[in-house]
Scaffold this active site. Structure first.
Site, mmCIF file in Angstrom:
data_model
loop_
_atom_site.group_PDB
_atom_site.id
_atom_site.type_symbol
_atom_site.label_atom_id
_atom_site.label_comp_id
_atom_site.label_asym_id
_atom_site.label_seq_id
_atom_site.Cartn_x
_atom_site.Cartn_y
_atom_site.Cartn_z
ATOM 1 C CG ASP A 7 50.057 35.857 32.636
ATOM 2 O OD1 ASP A 7 50.833 34.914 32.746
ATOM 3 O OD2 ASP A 7 49.575 36.589 33.662
ATOM 4 C CE LYS A 39 50.023 36.922 37.691
ATOM 5 N NZ LYS A 39 49.029 36.472 36.371
HETATM 6 P P1 NAP Z 1 40.139 37.810 38.203
HETATM 7 O O1 NAP Z 1 40.962 38.928 38.115
HETATM 8 O O2 NAP Z 1 39.455 37.424 39.892
HETATM 9 O O3 NAP Z 1 38.876 37.865 37.363
HETATM 10 C C1 NAP Z 1 37.882 37.016 37.279
HETATM 11 C C2 NAP Z 1 36.834 37.220 36.335
HETATM 12 O O4 NAP Z 1 35.950 35.998 36.145
HETATM 13 C C3 NAP Z 1 35.991 38.438 36.107
HETATM 14 O O5 NAP Z 1 35.738 38.496 34.774
HETATM 15 C C4 NAP Z 1 34.668 38.116 36.961
HETATM 16 O O6 NAP Z 1 33.584 38.883 36.513
HETATM 17 C C5 NAP Z 1 34.551 36.458 36.257
HETATM 18 N N1 NAP Z 1 33.782 35.634 37.156
HETATM 19 C C6 NAP Z 1 34.039 35.220 38.378
HETATM 20 N N2 NAP Z 1 33.067 34.507 38.891
HETATM 21 C C7 NAP Z 1 31.997 34.736 38.123
HETATM 22 C C8 NAP Z 1 30.794 34.339 38.053
HETATM 23 N N3 NAP Z 1 30.139 33.568 39.135
HETATM 24 N N4 NAP Z 1 29.803 34.771 37.195
HETATM 25 C C9 NAP Z 1 30.269 35.443 36.073
HETATM 26 N N5 NAP Z 1 31.523 36.186 36.097
HETATM 27 C C10 NAP Z 1 32.422 35.507 37.131
HETATM 28 O O7 NAP Z 1 40.838 36.402 37.758
HETATM 29 P P2 NAP Z 1 42.126 36.324 36.739
HETATM 30 O O8 NAP Z 1 43.491 36.541 37.254
HETATM 31 O O9 NAP Z 1 41.690 37.123 35.481
HETATM 32 O O10 NAP Z 1 42.055 34.856 36.435
HETATM 33 C C11 NAP Z 1 40.871 34.354 35.548
HETATM 34 C C12 NAP Z 1 41.049 32.796 35.331
HETATM 35 O O11 NAP Z 1 42.307 32.626 34.316
HETATM 36 C C13 NAP Z 1 41.646 31.720 36.341
HETATM 37 O O12 NAP Z 1 40.575 30.643 36.163
HETATM 38 C C14 NAP Z 1 42.909 31.400 36.114
HETATM 39 O O13 NAP Z 1 43.073 30.199 36.828
HETATM 40 C C15 NAP Z 1 43.008 31.627 34.745
HETATM 41 N N6 NAP Z 1 44.564 31.946 34.410
HETATM 42 C C16 NAP Z 1 45.265 31.070 33.891
HETATM 43 C C17 NAP Z 1 46.524 31.383 33.286
HETATM 44 C C18 NAP Z 1 47.358 30.134 32.680
HETATM 45 O O14 NAP Z 1 48.539 30.151 32.519
HETATM 46 N N7 NAP Z 1 46.587 29.312 31.730
HETATM 47 C C19 NAP Z 1 46.936 32.383 33.944
HETATM 48 C C20 NAP Z 1 46.342 33.314 34.431
HETATM 49 C C21 NAP Z 1 45.042 32.997 34.839
HETATM 50 P P3 NAP Z 1 33.227 40.048 37.239
HETATM 51 O O15 NAP Z 1 34.368 41.248 36.709
HETATM 52 O O16 NAP Z 1 31.768 40.475 37.019
HETATM 53 O O17 NAP Z 1 33.528 39.891 38.805
#
Ligand code: NAP
Length: 282
Positions: free
Chosen positions: A102, A66
């Site tokens: 998004d 992305k």
């Molecule tokens: P990302 O960039 O990897 O960000 C992950 C986030 O989760 C960060 O804030 C991270 O905190 C936090 N995190 C992960 N593990 C953690 C833990 N053990 N304890 C505390 N915080 C934790 O991922 P993303 O792309 O933003 O996606 C995030 C979620 O959104 C996913 O579940 C994805 O499936 C969902 N999503 C849904 C859609 C939809 O269409 N519905 C679209 C996009 C994404 P740190 O910064 O501290 O690491």
């Protein structure tokens, strides 16, 4: 002749996008075909060259491309620039134009559930990753009363705030997870954008919602599982809940509209996604 569309990511085997978009082409009587292309890291340039060669009309971009796709595009729209990521590309006569649907997709799914206007709402966004940036951008552009970001790694939330200093429609602040939990009663909308609640963390919650107010909307971007532990706890407390299916459908519908100029039937798209996930939605 069929027009070709696709998804570019790695892995993509689990994606529901081909089913959703191919059904929409069929419903609208259009000669379109959407395929998920598995493109590992390091192969993005070649994939984009191949897409140009075969004149792919448009494509979605997902993890892990992305951000890196942005260097390979001819133009990037303002919202995608603000987010710092592209999830939709349109090919206009060989020029590749990048968008991010998004955040808009999320808002489109949230708005029908609102109990008061967004402009009067205090919103807490948990998480500061890619999805959070999309949501924060859309909310900041739309305008909310107060927008707070909380995250395990506070520096990442601060980075988002620093990037958004120019967007004045939202009063943006940062809280630690502990302070956010303590002050939860002041928020009308609480949104989990972290991956906590997804496999393998399905029994975990990103925050304790003991202090949430009874009229709040509790939202989770995750759609697999359809009901995360966080939403389950919210439902047990009779809080209005909202899962990530609507966002998935609406971001796809916005991409479809950009590629074809046609509005797909989002209720039907939702049904298809729910059938795949095998459950109910909230
Ligand atoms: P990302 O960039 O990897 O960000 C992950 C986030 O989760 C960060 O804030 C991270 O905190 C936090 N995190 C992960 N593990 C953690 C833990 N053990 N304890 C505390 N915080 C934790 O991922 P993303 O792309 O933003 O996606 C995030 C979620 O959104 C996913 O579940 C994805 O499936 C969902 N999503 C849904 C859609 C939809 O269409 N519905 C679209 C996009 C994404 P740190 O910064 O501290 O690491």
């Amino acid at each position: 002749m069929n027009k070709l569309y696709g998804l570019l990511g790695h892995p993509v085997g689990h994606s529901m996008s081909p089913l959703m978009h191919n059904d929409a082409f069929k419903q609208l009587g259009m000669n379109g075909f959407y395929h998920a292309f598995d493109v590992p890291e390091g192969k993005l340039n070649e994939a984009v060259e191949a897409f140009k060669l075969f004149n792919i009309s448009g494509f979605n971009v997902t993890i892990p491309h992305k951000v890196s796709i942005m260097n390979l595009l001819d133009e990037i729209d303002e919202e995608a620039m603000m987010v710092g990521a592209v999830n939709t590309v349109v090919n206009i006569e060989g020029r590749l134009i990048g968008y991010n649907t998004d955040g808009r997709g999320y808002l489109t799914s949230l708005i029908p559930m609102l109990k008061k206007p967004l402009a009067d709402s205090n919103v807490l966004v948990i998480g500061a990753g890619g999805a959070s940036r999309g949501i924060v951008t859309a909310l900041a552009n739309q305008g909310v009363s107060l927008l707070t970001i909380t995250n395990r790694t506070l520096e990442k939330a601060i980075e988002i705030k620093d990037n958004y200093l120019t967007y004045k429609k939202a009063n943006l602040n940062i809280l630690s997870l502990q302070d956010a939990e303590k002050n939860l009663a002041m928020y009308d909308i609480v949104i989990n954008t972290t991956s906590i609640g997804m496999s393998p963390q399905i029994d975990a919650v990103p925050i304790s919602i003991d202090n949430i107010k009874s009229t709040a909307i509790l939202s989770d971007l995750i759609y697999n599982p359809l009901q995360t532990k966080l939403l389950k706890i919210g439902e047990e407390r009779a809080i209005t809940t909202h899962n990530g299916v609507g966002m998935f459908v609406e971001q796809g519908a916005l991409a479809f509209l950009k590629w074809t100029g046609q509005q797909p039937d989002t209720a039907r798209m939702r049904k298809i996604v729910l059938q795949q996930l095998g459950g109910f939605s909230c």
